[in-house]
Design a protein around this motif. Structure first.
Motif, PDB file in Angstrom:
ATOM      1  N   ARG A  58      -1.753   0.874 -16.286  1.00 55.28           N
ATOM      2  CA  ARG A  58      -2.945   1.191 -15.878  1.00 55.28           C
ATOM      3  C   ARG A  58      -3.693  -0.024 -15.124  1.00 55.28           C
ATOM      4  O   ARG A  58      -4.336   0.040 -13.924  1.00 55.28           O
ATOM      5  CB  ARG A  58      -3.860   1.591 -17.104  1.00 55.28           C
ATOM      6  CG  ARG A  58      -5.454   1.972 -16.270  1.00 55.28           C
ATOM      7  CD  ARG A  58      -6.130   2.951 -17.274  1.00 55.28           C
ATOM      8  NE  ARG A  58      -5.473   4.153 -17.371  1.00 55.28           N
ATOM      9  CZ  ARG A  58      -5.311   4.913 -18.479  1.00 55.28           C
ATOM     10  NH1 ARG A  58      -5.349   4.231 -19.635  1.00 55.28           N
ATOM     11  NH2 ARG A  58      -4.790   6.173 -18.590  1.00 55.28           N
ATOM     12  N   LEU A  59      -3.766  -1.143 -15.764  1.00 57.50           N
ATOM     13  CA  LEU A  59      -4.337  -2.306 -15.117  1.00 57.50           C
ATOM     14  C   LEU A  59      -3.777  -2.572 -13.832  1.00 57.50           C
ATOM     15  O   LEU A  59      -4.364  -2.784 -12.867  1.00 57.50           O
ATOM     16  CB  LEU A  59      -4.283  -3.532 -16.326  1.00 57.50           C
ATOM     17  CG  LEU A  59      -5.260  -4.513 -16.277  1.00 57.50           C
ATOM     18  CD1 LEU A  59      -6.592  -3.871 -16.598  1.00 57.50           C
ATOM     19  CD2 LEU A  59      -4.969  -5.674 -17.149  1.00 57.50           C
ATOM     20  N   VAL A  60      -2.315  -2.725 -13.865  1.00 56.96           N
ATOM     21  CA  VAL A  60      -1.526  -3.270 -12.501  1.00 56.96           C
ATOM     22  C   VAL A  60      -1.785  -2.085 -11.584  1.00 56.96           C
ATOM     23  O   VAL A  60      -2.246  -2.570 -10.388  1.00 56.96           O
ATOM     24  CB  VAL A  60       0.041  -2.991 -12.892  1.00 56.96           C
ATOM     25  CG1 VAL A  60       0.786  -3.217 -11.558  1.00 56.96           C
ATOM     26  CG2 VAL A  60       0.574  -4.182 -13.932  1.00 56.96           C
ATOM     27  N   HIS A  61      -1.854  -0.921 -11.939  1.00 55.66           N
ATOM     28  CA  HIS A  61      -2.000   0.294 -10.906  1.00 55.66           C
ATOM     29  C   HIS A  61      -3.723   0.053 -10.080  1.00 55.66           C
ATOM     30  O   HIS A  61      -3.893   0.149  -9.056  1.00 55.66           O
ATOM     31  CB  HIS A  61      -1.674   1.688 -11.459  1.00 55.66           C
ATOM     32  CG  HIS A  61      -2.267   2.828 -10.571  1.00 55.66           C
ATOM     33  ND1 HIS A  61      -1.222   2.893  -9.324  1.00 55.66           N
ATOM     34  CD2 HIS A  61      -2.775   3.848 -10.430  1.00 55.66           C
ATOM     35  CE1 HIS A  61      -1.647   3.886  -8.721  1.00 55.66           C
ATOM     36  NE2 HIS A  61      -2.674   4.480  -9.333  1.00 55.66           N
ATOM     37  N   ALA A  74       0.832  -1.084  -0.028  1.00 55.29           N
ATOM     38  CA  ALA A  74      -0.137   0.047   0.023  1.00 55.29           C
ATOM     39  C   ALA A  74       0.870   1.150  -0.155  1.00 55.29           C
ATOM     40  O   ALA A  74       0.543   2.461  -0.747  1.00 55.29           O
ATOM     41  CB  ALA A  74      -0.874  -0.097   1.106  1.00 55.29           C
ATOM     42  N   LEU A  75       1.974   1.245   0.620  1.00 61.19           N
ATOM     43  CA  LEU A  75       2.678   2.593   0.953  1.00 61.19           C
ATOM     44  C   LEU A  75       3.966   2.447  -0.022  1.00 61.19           C
ATOM     45  O   LEU A  75       4.519   3.675  -0.286  1.00 61.19           O
ATOM     46  CB  LEU A  75       3.265   2.648   2.169  1.00 61.19           C
ATOM     47  CG  LEU A  75       2.424   2.804   3.300  1.00 61.19           C
ATOM     48  CD1 LEU A  75       2.573   3.022   4.722  1.00 61.19           C
ATOM     49  CD2 LEU A  75       1.395   4.079   2.995  1.00 61.19           C
ATOM     50  N   ILE A  76       4.442   1.408  -0.715  1.00 60.75           N
ATOM     51  CA  ILE A  76       5.626   1.489  -1.524  1.00 60.75           C
ATOM     52  C   ILE A  76       5.209   1.096  -3.136  1.00 60.75           C
ATOM     53  O   ILE A  76       5.220   1.822  -4.051  1.00 60.75           O
ATOM     54  CB  ILE A  76       6.659   0.595  -1.178  1.00 60.75           C
ATOM     55  CG1 ILE A  76       7.212   1.020   0.212  1.00 60.75           C
ATOM     56  CG2 ILE A  76       8.057   0.391  -2.186  1.00 60.75           C
ATOM     57  CD1 ILE A  76       8.376   0.193   0.878  1.00 60.75           C
ATOM     58  N   ALA A  77       4.783  -0.187  -3.307  1.00 58.49           N
ATOM     59  CA  ALA A  77       4.219  -0.655  -4.633  1.00 58.49           C
ATOM     60  C   ALA A  77       3.330  -0.026  -5.389  1.00 58.49           C
ATOM     61  O   ALA A  77       3.496   0.461  -6.512  1.00 58.49           O
ATOM     62  CB  ALA A  77       3.983  -2.375  -4.459  1.00 58.49           C
ATOM     63  N   LEU A  78       2.328   0.369  -4.607  1.00 56.57           N
ATOM     64  CA  LEU A  78       1.193   1.225  -5.166  1.00 56.57           C
ATOM     65  C   LEU A  78       1.313   2.421  -5.732  1.00 56.57           C
ATOM     66  O   LEU A  78       1.185   2.759  -6.885  1.00 56.57           O
ATOM     67  CB  LEU A  78      -0.125   1.329  -4.340  1.00 56.57           C
ATOM     68  CG  LEU A  78      -1.353   1.933  -4.685  1.00 56.57           C
ATOM     69  CD1 LEU A  78      -1.912   1.266  -6.009  1.00 56.57           C
ATOM     70  CD2 LEU A  78      -2.389   2.091  -3.694  1.00 56.57           C
ATOM     71  N   PRO A  79       2.055   3.460  -4.812  1.00 56.48           N
ATOM     72  CA  PRO A  79       2.443   4.716  -5.499  1.00 56.48           C
ATOM     73  C   PRO A  79       3.490   4.623  -6.655  1.00 56.48           C
ATOM     74  O   PRO A  79       3.393   5.210  -7.578  1.00 56.48           O
ATOM     75  CB  PRO A  79       3.255   5.405  -4.243  1.00 56.48           C
ATOM     76  CG  PRO A  79       2.504   4.809  -3.015  1.00 56.48           C
ATOM     77  CD  PRO A  79       2.319   3.349  -3.556  1.00 56.48           C
ATOM     78  N   ILE A  80       4.391   3.376  -6.533  1.00 56.42           N
ATOM     79  CA  ILE A  80       5.391   3.321  -7.528  1.00 56.42           C
ATOM     80  C   ILE A  80       4.348   2.941  -8.874  1.00 56.42           C
ATOM     81  O   ILE A  80       4.874   3.290 -10.019  1.00 56.42           O
ATOM     82  CB  ILE A  80       6.550   2.384  -7.284  1.00 56.42           C
ATOM     83  CG1 ILE A  80       7.316   2.891  -6.311  1.00 56.42           C
ATOM     84  CG2 ILE A  80       7.297   1.985  -8.301  1.00 56.42           C
ATOM     85  CD1 ILE A  80       8.546   2.134  -5.511  1.00 56.42           C
ATOM     86  N   SER A  81       3.523   2.069  -8.721  1.00 56.65           N
ATOM     87  CA  SER A  81       3.105   1.727  -9.962  1.00 56.65           C
ATOM     88  C   SER A  81       2.081   2.922 -10.474  1.00 56.65           C
ATOM     89  O   SER A  81       2.260   3.061 -11.927  1.00 56.65           O
ATOM     90  CB  SER A  81       1.850   0.562  -9.610  1.00 56.65           C
ATOM     91  OG  SER A  81       0.743   1.015  -8.812  1.00 56.65           O
TER      92      SER A  81
END
Ligand code: HEM
Ligand code: HEM
Length: 182
Positions: free
Chosen positions: A143-146, A101-108
């Motif tokens: 977009r799909l990944v994010h 939630a705090l690393i992968a999501l903003p990077i995606s």
């Protein structure tokens, strides 16, 4: 007023990071959702997309500070009333919140805007460098990944909130109170 008093509590810095970033995170999620699904009526000239990116990008930087701080400061031990398996589950849940939630999501999200060649203004006024050269062919996948990651995280945060409420109202332990703001 609650009768439950925490035996040990998170430090003010831990509480500041937790509640400040929880607020930003929930606002960013709601803005992203409304931007993507609200149509032109709710998102004229991509105003909400701009706001979503401005708020969400601050999370990337706050997470760096939070992690540096967190590595030097352990949280209070979980109550002995929780079984070892439940404690393990709680630690894993928190690890997942940090990692996804705090690393992968903003990077995606950052990657999505990078492939699309669209600017990101941190807090609405500092241009972030794009992570890659624009590549229109990869925009749909990014977009799909994010989007899927955002939904996975939304469910995870919901579970996290429900777990905190269960501790407070059903187990009646001090888990929620030790993160209490004041
Ligand atoms: C640098 C960070 C980020 C950037 C650049 C970014 C960018 C974007 C963009 C361009 C969209 C599409 C919006 C539209 O179609 O108008 C989007 C959708 C979305 N974002 Fe982000 N995002 C970031 C971080 C985050 C974070 C941290 C969250 C969660 C708190 C989040 C949650 C969402 C959600 C829920 C959607 C809508 C998903 C759907 O289509 O159902 N994003 N984001
Ligand atoms: C109303 C919303 C929320 C409530 C009631 C809540 C409640 C709590 C509580 C009670 C704890 C301490 C658990 C313990 O003592 O072991 C905690 C920890 C944590 N929360 Fe939340 N939370 C909320 C929102 C969020 C959000 C949106 C995020 C991030 C996406 C988040 C991320 C975390 C993390 C990473 C920890 C672990 C902190 C650490 O020990 O380093 N929380 N939360």
């Amino acid at each position: 007023m609650s009768k439950i008093q925490p035996a040990v509590a998170y430090t003010p810095v831990a509480k500041f990071f937790h509640w400040g970033m929880a607020l930003l995170w929930i606002v960013a999620w709601a803005l992203g959702f409304t931007a993507a699904h609200g149509g032109k009526a709710l998102n004229p000239d991509f105003v909400l997309t701009f706001l979503h990116k401005s708020v969400a990008s601050t999370i990337v930087f706050l997470t760096v500070f939070r992690l540096f701080w967190r590595f030097g400061h352990s949280p209070p031990a979980l109550p002995a009333t929780m079984s070892p398996l439940t404690q393990l589950f709680a630690h894993f849940g928190h690890l997942l919140l940090y990692a996804v939630a705090l690393i992968a999501l903003p990077i995606s999200g950052w990657l999505l805007s990078s492939f699309a060649g669209k600017p990101i203004l941190l807090a609405g006024f500092i241009h972030l460098p794009l992570l890659t050269e624009p590549d229109k062919a990869l925009v749909a996948t990014a977009r799909l990944v994010h989007n899927y990651t955002a939904w996975f995280c939304g469910l995870m945060v919901l579970g996290h909130i429900l777990a905190a409420l269960k501790h407070h109202f059903i187990d009646r332990d001090d888990i929620l109170m030790r993160m209490k703001w004041r």
